[in-house]
Design an enzyme around this catalytic site. Sequence first.
Site, mmCIF file in Angstrom:
data_model
loop_
_atom_site.group_PDB
_atom_site.id
_atom_site.type_symbol
_atom_site.label_atom_id
_atom_site.label_comp_id
_atom_site.label_asym_id
_atom_site.label_seq_id
_atom_site.Cartn_x
_atom_site.Cartn_y
_atom_site.Cartn_z
ATOM 1 N N LEU A 139 0.808 -1.220 0.000
ATOM 2 C CA LEU A 139 0.000 0.000 0.000
ATOM 3 C C LEU A 139 0.839 1.266 0.000
ATOM 4 C CD1 LEU A 139 -2.773 -1.003 2.587
ATOM 5 C CD2 LEU A 139 -2.891 -1.097 0.086
ATOM 6 N N GLY A 140 1.991 1.233 0.626
ATOM 7 C CA GLY A 140 2.813 2.431 0.703
ATOM 8 C C GLY A 140 4.118 2.159 1.413
ATOM 9 N N GLY A 142 7.330 4.262 3.822
ATOM 10 C CA GLY A 142 7.863 5.434 4.490
ATOM 11 C C GLY A 142 9.345 5.275 4.754
ATOM 12 N N SER A 143 9.878 6.178 5.568
ATOM 13 C CA SER A 143 11.314 6.155 5.846
ATOM 14 C C SER A 143 11.739 4.905 6.598
ATOM 15 C CB SER A 143 11.698 7.395 6.666
ATOM 16 O OG SER A 143 11.361 8.578 5.981
ATOM 17 N N PHE A 144 10.860 4.408 7.482
ATOM 18 C CA PHE A 144 11.251 3.313 8.360
ATOM 19 C C PHE A 144 10.415 2.053 8.187
ATOM 20 C CE2 PHE A 144 12.235 7.273 10.765
ATOM 21 C CZ PHE A 144 13.615 7.196 10.636
ATOM 22 N N VAL A 146 7.381 -0.380 5.515
ATOM 23 C CA VAL A 146 6.585 -0.621 4.310
ATOM 24 C C VAL A 146 5.235 -1.160 4.755
ATOM 25 C CG1 VAL A 146 6.493 -1.752 2.061
ATOM 26 C CG2 VAL A 146 8.713 -1.219 3.091
ATOM 27 N N LYS A 186 2.587 -3.553 8.794
ATOM 28 C CA LYS A 186 3.739 -2.683 8.528
ATOM 29 C C LYS A 186 5.018 -3.454 8.821
ATOM 30 C CE LYS A 186 4.079 1.794 9.502
ATOM 31 N NZ LYS A 186 4.271 3.085 10.214
ATOM 32 N N ASP A 308 3.284 14.440 14.321
ATOM 33 C CA ASP A 308 3.326 14.244 12.866
ATOM 34 C C ASP A 308 1.906 14.223 12.296
ATOM 35 O OD1 ASP A 308 4.622 13.990 10.461
ATOM 36 O OD2 ASP A 308 4.901 11.824 10.600
#
Length: 495
Positions: A139-140, A142-144, A146, A186, A308
């Site tokens: 789905l996406g 990020g920095s840390f 998936v 994640k 955030d």
Amino acid sequence: MASLLSPATPTATSAAFHSCSTAGFSTPTHISSQNSSLSLLSRRGCMMRCSFSPQDIPVDSLSHLPPFLDFQNSLATFSDTQKWGFFVSAGIVWFYLTARPGVLIGAIDAYLLAPLQLGLDTLIGRRLKRSDFLVTEKLGEGSFGVVYAGVLLPKNSTLVDDVRVSKARAKAMDFTGEFKQRVILKKVKVGVRGAEEFGEYEEWFNYRLSRAAPDTCAEFLGSFVADKTNTMFTKGGKWLVWRFEGDRDLADYMKDRSFPSNLESIMFGRVLQGVESVKRRALIIKQIMRQIITSLRKIHGTGIVHRDVKPANLVVTKKGQIKLIDFGAAADLRIGKNYIPERTLLDPDYCPPELYVLPEETPSPPPEPIAALLSPILWQLNSPDLFDMYSAGIVLLQMAVPTLRSTAGLKNFNLEIKSVEYDLNRWRERTRTRPDLSILDLDSGRGWDLVTKLISERGSLRRGRLSAAAALRHPYFLLGGDQAAAVLSKLSFSK
């Protein structure tokens, strides 16, 4: 995920509740009948508030307890002045322990509820493992970590280690049959500096909020560590798991030119009839914003600051709920969890001008019990929750002003607002972009007034912005048009 900056950086930082009152409890029979009534009403979604006072407890029911007898005997030796002093001191201590961020409630959670949750999960076999899941699609990233969609496999199911589900097959899967429990997974990146640390923090914050404020974030199911390496898993890698509540966040909806109308049927259950187009869009945005700020009020009440808040970290469920996600950058300022003075976690497009959730001169937190005892003083002096409120103001402005929804438009706004010292009224007079502020100007400009009180500098006293609780009392929300629309839509469906 937010980015990291060092201190050397040269820049400056739900529906209306029904109040159901019940009669005071006088006998055990009444207690039993009242409890059954409360259980029935709670299943129907009614928020109960019992009118109960200590006078309703018969004194004789406590007289046989040794601690109560000892307390009575000790109190009898006090003079009237000493009694007054005792009760005043007890009241002050009680007020301090229950003041935000909740020293007493936090201690109960840390030393009772958290171990109890862990013990129950272990006892009933709720601990997760790699073979429990089938990963369907990405789905996406990020920095840390998936993010993937997946399903929780039935207990009698067998999974081939090297199975890979194509995107086409994932879409064709029957989520009402064998694979009915969908999840979001994640994968914490392996070998990326800081990834493991932030994975641990995100897990901790999700467990904490699942107990303290479960309706503010996606339902957290737990975590597991992969026991072997294959095409999807890496041995020793950590995975976090949530119940599937939606695969689109607010940022996804805002990319559509029809926003916020594309959320109308989701937020209200239908298309609103007999309402002008601008007012309909304003009601949708108000309902979204009410949910965001209500969730922030709840997490701030536990001592947690998200740090955030942005559209990409606000998932939209199929039931029209807005929930916070991605707590890897969050800080629990009750005990100092994930707070390191010499660094800040932020997205430069949404962070406030002060950059730091606490002043840079704030020392590293002491051991957790001491930090917890000092936290009410720290909170009152610095109001760290206002860090999130600036970000919430940016989200409101983006939703209401179409030209600010693009990356370039938002970056240009941040440059302009900085040049006028974060004064939105001055920005409105000087900007050359000619933004459409019609939604914020409705109802005598109540929306504009709210956003100017969120997007501002803190000032010398570290105030200057509305807290989440104060924002919910602002006239923008007190009109309640979005709540009325939501209630009416539910009534129309129930007929």
